[in-house]
Design a protein around this motif. Structure first.
Motif, short mmCIF file in Angstrom:
data_model
loop_
_atom_site.label_atom_id
_atom_site.label_comp_id
_atom_site.label_asym_id
_atom_site.label_seq_id
_atom_site.Cartn_x
_atom_site.Cartn_y
_atom_site.Cartn_z
N PHE A 31 -55.88 35.12 13.88
CA PHE A 31 -55.38 34.67 15.04
C PHE A 31 -54.42 35.74 15.76
O PHE A 31 -53.34 36.32 14.86
CB PHE A 31 -55.13 33.56 15.04
N ILE A 32 -53.90 35.12 16.76
CA ILE A 32 -52.53 36.20 18.00
C ILE A 32 -51.64 34.58 17.80
O ILE A 32 -52.95 33.63 18.02
CB ILE A 32 -53.30 36.81 19.09
N CYS A 33 -50.82 34.55 17.48
CA CYS A 33 -49.99 33.83 18.20
C CYS A 33 -49.52 33.85 19.64
O CYS A 33 -48.79 34.31 19.87
CB CYS A 33 -48.42 33.62 17.17
N LEU A 34 -50.04 32.59 20.55
CA LEU A 34 -50.49 33.19 21.93
C LEU A 34 -48.60 32.60 22.03
O LEU A 34 -48.53 30.96 21.46
CB LEU A 34 -51.63 32.30 22.55
N PRO A 35 -48.32 32.00 23.70
CA PRO A 35 -46.65 30.91 24.00
C PRO A 35 -47.45 30.27 23.92
O PRO A 35 -46.76 29.08 23.49
CB PRO A 35 -47.29 31.49 25.27
N HIS A 41 -38.31 26.82 20.07
CA HIS A 41 -37.91 27.51 19.47
C HIS A 41 -38.39 29.47 19.23
O HIS A 41 -38.01 30.41 18.76
CB HIS A 41 -37.34 27.04 17.85
N GLY A 42 -39.33 29.40 19.76
CA GLY A 42 -40.03 30.62 19.89
C GLY A 42 -41.12 30.93 19.02
O GLY A 42 -41.40 32.26 18.59
N HIS A 43 -41.55 30.43 18.08
CA HIS A 43 -42.57 30.58 16.82
C HIS A 43 -43.11 29.33 16.65
O HIS A 43 -43.47 28.20 17.59
CB HIS A 43 -41.48 30.94 15.47
N ALA A 91 -44.06 34.84 14.28
CA ALA A 91 -44.03 35.13 15.85
C ALA A 91 -44.46 35.64 17.15
O ALA A 91 -45.97 35.37 16.67
CB ALA A 91 -42.87 36.13 15.53
N PRO A 92 -44.30 35.16 18.15
CA PRO A 92 -45.18 35.12 19.23
C PRO A 92 -45.68 36.51 19.40
O PRO A 92 -45.43 37.12 19.28
CB PRO A 92 -44.60 34.62 20.27
#
Length: 181
Positions: A31-35, A41-43, A91-92
Motif C-alpha cells: 500500500f501507499i500511506c496517503l495523507p 502527528h504526520g504518520h 511515514a506518509p
C-alpha cells in the motif's frame, strides 16, 4: 471497512495473480500511506492498522484460493480480538507492505499475524483472532478448511500467540461476567 477503493484495487490485482499460496505461507500486499491515512502527528494513524489488516487478510485468502469458495458458501470471517504493537511510525506518501501469516487455529478460532514493513524495516505487528460464521452461526474451523479445499492440521502456536489468545479469552469472560456485555 473504510478503504473501499483500496479493496477494489486489491481484488483487481489479486484476480491477475498467477502464484497462489498455501494457507500456511506468508502473503504480502503493498500500500501507499496517503495523507488521509495520517493523524496530526504526520504518520499512519492507529485506526488504519486494523483496516489494512482487514485488506491483508482478504489478500491472503485470495492468494490461498479460499476467498471465493468461502463466500460462495456464505462463510464470513469475523474478527473477535486484535492487538497491535507499534515499533516505528509509517511515514506518509511512501509504500509499505503488510505480510500476513496464519499462525494456527483450534476448533473455533484462527490467529493471523500481520507485520507492517516500510523500506525493509519492521514498523508494527498485529495479532488478530477470528471465527467464521454462516447465517450468524459459528462454523467449526475444520469445516471452513474443508469448504476451502484444504486438509491441514494446525501448527503449534508460538508461545506469545498462546498467551495473547488466553488473555483475550480472560478479558472477554471478565467483561461478560461484569454485566457490561
Amino acid at each position: 471497512m473504510n478503504l473501499v477503493f483500496r479493496l477494489i484495487l486489491l481484488v483487481l490485482k489479486k484476480l491477475w495473480r498467477v502464484d497462489p499460496r498455501q494457507p500456511l505461507e506468508t502473503s504480502e500486499v503493498e500500500f501507499i500511506c496517503l495523507p488521509h491515512d495520517c493523524d496530526f502527528h504526520g504518520h499512519l494513524t492507529n485506526s488504519r492498522y486494523a483496516s489494512f489488516c482487514d485488506l491483508a487478510r482478504i489478500g491472503a485468502m485470495f492468494d490461498q484460493g479460499s476467498l471465493t469458495k468461502l463466500l460462495r458458501e456464505g462463510c464470513t470471517p469475523v474478527i473477535t480480538a486484535q492487538e497491535a504493537v507499534h515499533y516505528k511510525e509509517i511515514a506518509p506518501l511512501q509504500k509499505f507492505q503488510v505480510k500476513s501469516t496464519i499462525l494456527g487455529w483450534d476448533e473455533r478460532f484462527w490467529i493471523f499475524r500481520h507485520d507492517f514493513y516500510q523500506k525493509g524495516q519492521l514498523k508494527a505487528s498485529v495479532l488478530a483472532k477470528g471465527i467464521f460464521v454462516r447465517r450468524k452461526k459459528l462454523i467449526p474451523f475444520a469445516k471452513v478448511l474443508e469448504i476451502a479445499g484444504h486438509q491441514l492440521t494446525s501448527p503449534p502456536l508460538p508461545a506469545y500467540a498462546v498467551e495473547w489468545n488466553r488473555q483475550s479469552d480472560v478479558l472477554y469472560q471478565n467483561i461478560k461476567r461484569s454485566g457490561d456485555y
